[in-house]
Motif scaffolding. Structure first.
Motif, short mmCIF file in Angstrom:
data_model
loop_
_atom_site.label_atom_id
_atom_site.label_comp_id
_atom_site.label_asym_id
_atom_site.label_seq_id
_atom_site.Cartn_x
_atom_site.Cartn_y
_atom_site.Cartn_z
N LYS A 1 0.84 -1.11 0.11
CA LYS A 1 0.01 0.00 -0.09
C LYS A 1 0.97 1.16 0.12
O LYS A 1 1.85 1.46 0.84
CB LYS A 1 -0.91 -0.01 1.25
CG LYS A 1 -2.04 1.24 1.28
CD LYS A 1 -2.72 1.18 2.30
CE LYS A 1 -3.88 2.27 2.31
NZ LYS A 1 -3.16 3.57 2.82
N ILE A 2 0.67 2.06 -0.86
CA ILE A 2 1.55 3.39 -1.12
C ILE A 2 0.69 4.81 -0.62
O ILE A 2 -0.48 4.74 -1.15
CB ILE A 2 1.92 3.63 -2.40
CG1 ILE A 2 2.54 2.10 -3.13
CG2 ILE A 2 3.00 4.70 -2.63
CD1 ILE A 2 3.88 1.87 -2.17
N ASN A 3 1.16 5.15 0.26
CA ASN A 3 0.27 6.59 0.58
C ASN A 3 0.31 7.70 -0.35
O ASN A 3 1.38 7.94 -1.08
CB ASN A 3 0.98 7.12 1.99
CG ASN A 3 0.40 8.25 2.59
OD1 ASN A 3 0.01 9.41 2.01
ND2 ASN A 3 -0.06 8.12 3.80
N SER A 4 -0.72 7.91 -0.83
CA SER A 4 -0.98 8.88 -1.89
C SER A 4 -0.44 10.24 -1.64
O SER A 4 -0.30 11.11 -2.70
CB SER A 4 -2.30 9.20 -2.69
OG SER A 4 -3.15 9.50 -1.55
N LYS A 5 -0.13 10.58 -0.47
CA LYS A 5 0.35 11.99 -0.20
C LYS A 5 1.87 11.78 0.00
O LYS A 5 2.61 12.82 -0.58
CB LYS A 5 -0.29 12.43 1.39
CG LYS A 5 -1.91 12.76 0.84
CD LYS A 5 -2.61 13.54 2.50
CE LYS A 5 -3.85 13.61 2.22
NZ LYS A 5 -4.51 13.95 3.43
N THR A 6 2.29 10.97 0.64
CA THR A 6 3.78 10.85 0.92
C THR A 6 4.69 10.10 0.27
O THR A 6 5.82 10.23 -0.08
CB THR A 6 3.93 10.39 2.71
OG1 THR A 6 3.62 8.99 2.65
CG2 THR A 6 3.38 11.06 3.34
#
Length: 443
Positions: free
Chosen positions: A390-395
């Motif tokens: 899962k990749i944080n779309s902000k960081t």
């Protein structure tokens, strides 16, 4: 992709997305509880296969304009209530449609289950009479692209959560090789074949296939990725060229804008060097081809040499997603996640490392966004055992990992926190089934 070709598309799309009130129907309705008769607020109301959606106010009222189309499906949903699908036929002489809709509370009956230390995949649909080649979601049902075990003929099936086939439709044999199911930016699922493209329509749980012009669809519709406010987002991506651009087109004022350029500089250097490695007669051919088609001689040379089909070339992968009205572009060649606002103005960029350098062997150049949640996952493969990060779309940071239980899961899609995929056990007589697993992240 020639930008002028896109203008033709946009003029066509204006009819669908930008319409005057004289060409539209005003929909107004009230939603209430079937038992208590009380008005319900924050109820989602949307037109199926479109970006038109709203929700009810405190008085249970919703309203919006839609283009004058003969038939459409209104989907009403909310947590705690059973989803309602209202099929409407529009009389073109009408300017206003008034609706009164009641919702029934949903009774949740939990299935029996065994407590075990290890999660097991759920079989969404499986049959020994046919294999599932691809799938997509339609409301709370499933569209299945299947191949008959005995005849090898392809069919499209609509199935529900009880594994009941509600309708089945044969795909015409003259379509050629069947490739996949593809959902376009307008929300329609299409059967993509070698010679034909069919748009899938559903009317009262009956399937209809509408033939589309293949060349026009591939050239003018597939490049469009998504919409945000009054803008269409598209690219001029070509799998045979190591550079492409993202653009926006505002159909409210017919303005277009370049948003971001994707380029693999190292690959581009090798690509352009192909011209200088050609023999003199092939260089002459490349120059003649370039002059005839109005392209750079280096592009013509790379095509003539077959460089893009070699082991040294990998098509670019830098996907664009819209998350909470922010345009997110994962530029794997600049090792950065770029953020743009809804007008295509750059906000910032953050560093990304999930794909490089330690993970490059397992990185599959594939990302998947949850269809109902603003969650984005990167796909990796370790000797056939696929897993998600899962990749944080902000960081741009990794937030956890999930390993898919079945080996070599294919046709991966994610919805409501579940991963869906097609799978057949290795060296098994079982046909390809559709499975799902609940994503539980580990550090």
């Amino acid at each position: 992709m020639n930008i002028r070709n896109f203008i033709q598309l946009f003029f066509l799309l204006i009819a669908c997305y930008s319409f005057s009130q004289s060409e539209s129907v005003f929909i107004k309705g009230k939603i209430f509880d079937r038992d208590s008769k009380q008005a319900l607020n924050h109820i989602s109301v949307r037109i199926n296969n479109s970006t038109i959606a709203t929700e009810t106010d405190k008085q249970g009222i919703f309203e919006f304009y839609i283009p004058k189309i003969k038939h459409f499906s209104l989907i009403i949903s909310s947590v705690g209530y059973k989803k309602e699908v209202k099929e409407l036929d529009v009389d073109f002489s009408e300017d206003t449609i008034k609706l009164s809709i009641s919702l029934k509370k949903e009774e949740y009956i939990l299935n029996e289950f065994n407590i075990s230390a290890k999660q097991k995949p759920d079989t969404v649909f499986g049959s020994q009479r046919f294999s599932i080649l691809d799938f997509d979601f339609y409301e709370d049902k499933y569209l299945l692209l299947t191949e008959d075990k005995k005849t090898n003929l392809h069919n499209l099936k609509l199935a529900d959560e009880t594994q009941t086939v509600l309708h089945s439709l044969a795909i015409p044999e003259d379509a050629g090789k069947i490739k996949e199911l593809y959902k376009d930016f307008m929300g329609y699922t299409n059967v993509m074949a070698e010679k034909k493209i069919y748009r899938i329509l559903v009317r009262n749980d009956k399937l209809i296939l509408a033939s589309l012009p293949v060349e026009d669809y591939n050239a003018l519709v597939k490049p469009v990725i998504d919409t945000i406010n009054s803008q269409l987002l598209f690219s001029n991506f070509s799998k045979d060229y190591p550079l492409f651009n993202y653009f926006s087109y505002d159909y409210s004022d017919s303005t277009k804008k370049e948003i971001h350029t994707i380029e693999d500089e190292e690959l581009m250097h090798a690509y352009r060097f192909e011209y200088y490695s050609l023999k003199p007669k092939d260089k002459l051919l490349a120059r003649n081809v370039a002059q005839e088609y109005g392209v750079d001689k280096h592009i013509a040379a790379a095509m003539i040499s077959g460089f893009t089909q070699s082991m040294y070339y990998t098509p670019l992968f830098a996907p664009l997603y819209i998350v909470s009205d922010t345009i997110c572009i994962f530029d794997h060649y600049k090792n950065s996640l770029f953020h743009y606002d809804k007008n295509g103005t750059k906000l910032d960029s953050v560093n990304i490392t999930y794909h490089h350098p330690k993970n490059w062997k397992e990185w599959k150049n594939k990302m998947v966004k949850d269809l109902t949640e603003d969650k984005i996952y990167a796909v990796f493969d370790n000797s056939g055992h696929r897993y998600l990060k899962k990749i944080n779309s902000k960081t741009g940071k990794e937030e956890g990992k999930y390993s898919i239980i079945h080996y070599s899961a294919d046709k991966i899609r994610i919805k409501d926190g579940y991963i869906y995929y097609v799978y057949r056990p290795f060296q098994s007589l079982q046909e390809k089934y559709l499975y799902k697993e609940r994503i539980v992240l580990s550090k």
